[in-house]
Write an enzyme that holds these catalytic residues in place. Sequence first.
Site, PDB file in Angstrom:
ATOM      1  N   ASP A 154       0.856  -1.192   0.000  1.00  0.00           N
ATOM      2  CA  ASP A 154       0.000   0.000   0.000  1.00  0.00           C
ATOM      3  C   ASP A 154       0.885   1.232   0.000  1.00  0.00           C
ATOM      4  O   ASP A 154       2.015   1.207   0.516  1.00  0.00           O
ATOM      5  CB  ASP A 154      -0.909   0.005   1.226  1.00  0.00           C
ATOM      6  CG  ASP A 154      -2.049  -1.004   1.129  1.00  0.00           C
ATOM      7  OD1 ASP A 154      -2.441  -1.345   0.001  1.00  0.00           O
ATOM      8  OD2 ASP A 154      -2.533  -1.440   2.183  1.00  0.00           O
ATOM      9  N   ASP A 163      -6.981  -1.223  -4.594  1.00  0.00           N
ATOM     10  CA  ASP A 163      -8.071  -0.867  -3.675  1.00  0.00           C
ATOM     11  C   ASP A 163      -8.979   0.184  -4.307  1.00  0.00           C
ATOM     12  O   ASP A 163     -10.203   0.155  -4.134  1.00  0.00           O
ATOM     13  CB  ASP A 163      -7.510  -0.325  -2.357  1.00  0.00           C
ATOM     14  CG  ASP A 163      -6.668  -1.331  -1.600  1.00  0.00           C
ATOM     15  OD1 ASP A 163      -6.920  -2.551  -1.716  1.00  0.00           O
ATOM     16  OD2 ASP A 163      -5.749  -0.899  -0.875  1.00  0.00           O
TER      17      ASP A 163
END
Length: 162
Positions: free
Chosen positions: A121, A139
């Site tokens: 991330d 995401d």
Amino acid sequence: MEKTTLFSRPLPILLLVIVAMLLDQAIKVAVEMWLPFQQAVPVIPMLALYRTYNYGVAFSMLSGMEGWFIVSMRLVVVAFVIWLWRRTPKDRFFAHLGYAMIIAGALGNLVDRLIFGYVIDYVLFHTATWSFAVFNLADSFITIGAGAIILDELLQMKKRDH
């Protein structure tokens, strides 16, 4: 006769998924190579790049679970979305686009999980007193896909009301 939309056909959805996954993975390779680990790199106020590893699912939920469970869960989600995609009338553009994006995002994160054991991330929204969970392009695909499906449902409700 219902109109067939672009992403109700297998080839366009497959191409979108592949391109989205390649873009997601390319960005993650760049992040791994050039972004310092767990150090915010400001981009604009309230937005920073921040490389970290997510051992769970969205927003680090289930981070204490075994890797095989999370991989299995992602595969079940992808299978369910494919099932929904096949059952949805072919004239519902936003629903089909949303399914394609959810599949792309789920598979993009699944690739990370299988290769590294975690998901990379790197996007952080924040203020001086608050920060949102760190996330990635995959995401974003999932979130935008869900939004497209909700939009499709709202448009269908409006169509039924008229």
